[in-house]
Design a protein around this motif. Structure first.
Motif, PDB file in Angstrom:
ATOM      1  N   UNK A  63       0.810  -1.225   0.000  1.00  0.00           N
ATOM      2  CA  UNK A  63       0.000   0.000   0.000  1.00  0.00           C
ATOM      3  C   UNK A  63       0.843   1.275   0.000  1.00  0.00           C
ATOM      4  N   UNK A  64       2.036   1.204  -0.577  1.00  0.00           N
ATOM      5  CA  UNK A  64       2.903   2.390  -0.621  1.00  0.00           C
ATOM      6  C   UNK A  64       2.254   3.517  -1.411  1.00  0.00           C
ATOM      7  N   UNK A  72       4.938   6.924   2.256  1.00  0.00           N
ATOM      8  CA  UNK A  72       4.521   6.229   3.484  1.00  0.00           C
ATOM      9  C   UNK A  72       3.650   5.042   3.114  1.00  0.00           C
ATOM     10  N   UNK A  73       3.440   4.150   4.080  1.00  0.00           N
ATOM     11  CA  UNK A  73       2.458   3.084   3.903  1.00  0.00           C
ATOM     12  C   UNK A  73       1.091   3.652   4.284  1.00  0.00           C
ATOM     13  N   UNK A 148       9.424   2.191  -0.823  1.00  0.00           N
ATOM     14  CA  UNK A 148       9.362   3.612  -0.473  1.00  0.00           C
ATOM     15  C   UNK A 148      10.751   4.242  -0.541  1.00  0.00           C
ATOM     16  N   UNK A 149      11.778   3.443  -0.199  1.00  0.00           N
ATOM     17  CA  UNK A 149      13.146   3.974  -0.253  1.00  0.00           C
ATOM     18  C   UNK A 149      13.554   4.226  -1.700  1.00  0.00           C
ATOM     19  N   UNK A 150      13.133   3.353  -2.605  1.00  0.00           N
ATOM     20  CA  UNK A 150      13.448   3.565  -4.029  1.00  0.00           C
ATOM     21  C   UNK A 150      12.734   4.839  -4.503  1.00  0.00           C
ATOM     22  N   UNK A 207      12.632   7.251   5.379  1.00  0.00           N
ATOM     23  CA  UNK A 207      11.247   6.860   5.073  1.00  0.00           C
ATOM     24  C   UNK A 207      10.988   5.369   5.283  1.00  0.00           C
ATOM     25  N   UNK A 208      12.008   4.594   5.620  1.00  0.00           N
ATOM     26  CA  UNK A 208      11.812   3.140   5.722  1.00  0.00           C
ATOM     27  C   UNK A 208      10.867   2.804   6.878  1.00  0.00           C
ATOM     28  N   UNK A 209       9.721   2.177   6.609  1.00  0.00           N
ATOM     29  CA  UNK A 209       8.775   1.886   7.693  1.00  0.00           C
ATOM     30  C   UNK A 209       9.292   0.824   8.656  1.00  0.00           C
TER      31      UNK A 209
END
Ligand code: SF4
Ligand code: SF4
Ligand code: FES
Length: 248
Positions: A63-64, A72-73, A148-150, A207-209
């Motif tokens: 769900x990015x 974010x997720x 999200x990191x990409x 940003x890594x969850x």
């Protein structure tokens, strides 16, 4: 009942390339996350809205999105932590399929460029591994492949390079840090894998969850490995000797 306003990006590239934000009002529930609000819109207002989700527990990485401009997720972002009006866009580093759904399949191709684990010659099995080595790469295995990191990485987003990106940099690091791995990936790091393009801005780890220290614990050690490979005189001598003995 209290309501929130949510602006959701809509675009169907099969029809036209004119994307626009559409505004919806959604009733607020206790403990609501952004995914609940988007699903409310899909279920009650506009069933043509495309979104991707699965676990609603921050585990599947599906769900990015960019929520108020930040990757974010959707299932981990509570609406009461945001401003009254929320804006949800698809992640921008990948081609759009429709609305909030992107095509992240090029990650399979990147995976194929990374040499897989191959045990050292003669390594006795089962492997006996020190706890410190297990712990070191355990962090990288928490990755849920949300990308999200990409998405936040400016090299991936804005420059056309061969850089594999932060998600895959942690994969390379976890292989290189495996004490029983027999492959030396050092010559490829700044070459085929493009690690030299990363300028350590650390946006990816912010940003890594999963809270993985992508830059500190994976990218920087891999960059050091690449530099050592090129400039360390002892390593260069060892390589020359190896090449000499294998030529005999
Ligand atoms: S630290 Fe490197 S990989 Fe991470 S966002 Fe910055 S340039 Fe990209
Ligand atoms: S490293 Fe973190 S941000 Fe990147 S894909 Fe894995 S879980 Fe997502
Ligand atoms: S729905 Fe699985 S990570 Fe959000």
């Amino acid at each position: 009942m209290k309501e929130l306003t949510i602006n959701i990006f809509r675009m169907d590239p099969a029809v036209d390339n004119a994307g626009k934000y559409k505004k919806f009002n959604v009733p607020v529930q206790e403990g609501m996350v952004v995914l609940d609000a988007v699903r409310y819109v899909q279920e009650n207002i506009d069933p043509s809205l495309a979104l991707r989700w699965n676990c609603k527990a921050a585990r599947c990485g599906s769900c990015s999105a960019e929520i108020n401009g930040r990757p974010r997720l959707m299932c981990k972002t509570r609406v009461d932590m945001l401003e009254e009006e929320i804006t949800v866009s698809p992640i921008r580093a990948y081609p759009l399929i429709k609305d909030l759904v992107t095509d992240v399949s090029n990650n399979y191709e990147i995976e194929r460029r990374i040499p897989a684990f191959r045990p050292k010659k003669g390594a006795a099995q089962p492997f006996l591994i020190n706890q410190i080595d297990v712990t070191r790469s355990q962090e990288f295995r928490r990755c849920i492949e949300c990308f999200l990191c990409q998405d936040v990485c400016h090299v991936i987003r804005e420059h056309n390079t061969n850089y594999i990106g932060p998600r895959h940099a942690i994969k390379v690091a976890s292989l290189d840090m495996h004490p029983m791995d027999g492959i030396d990936r050092s010559p490829m790091l700044n070459g085929d894998l493009g690690l030299g393009f990363c300028n350590i801005t650390k946006c990816c780890q912010e940003v890594c969850p999963e809270g993985i220290k992508i830059t500190d614990n994976a990218i920087i050690p891999e960059k050091e490995r690449a530099v050592d490979y090129k400039y360390d005189p002892i390593l260069r001598l060892a390589r020359r000797l190896r090449r000499g003995s294998s030529a005999k």
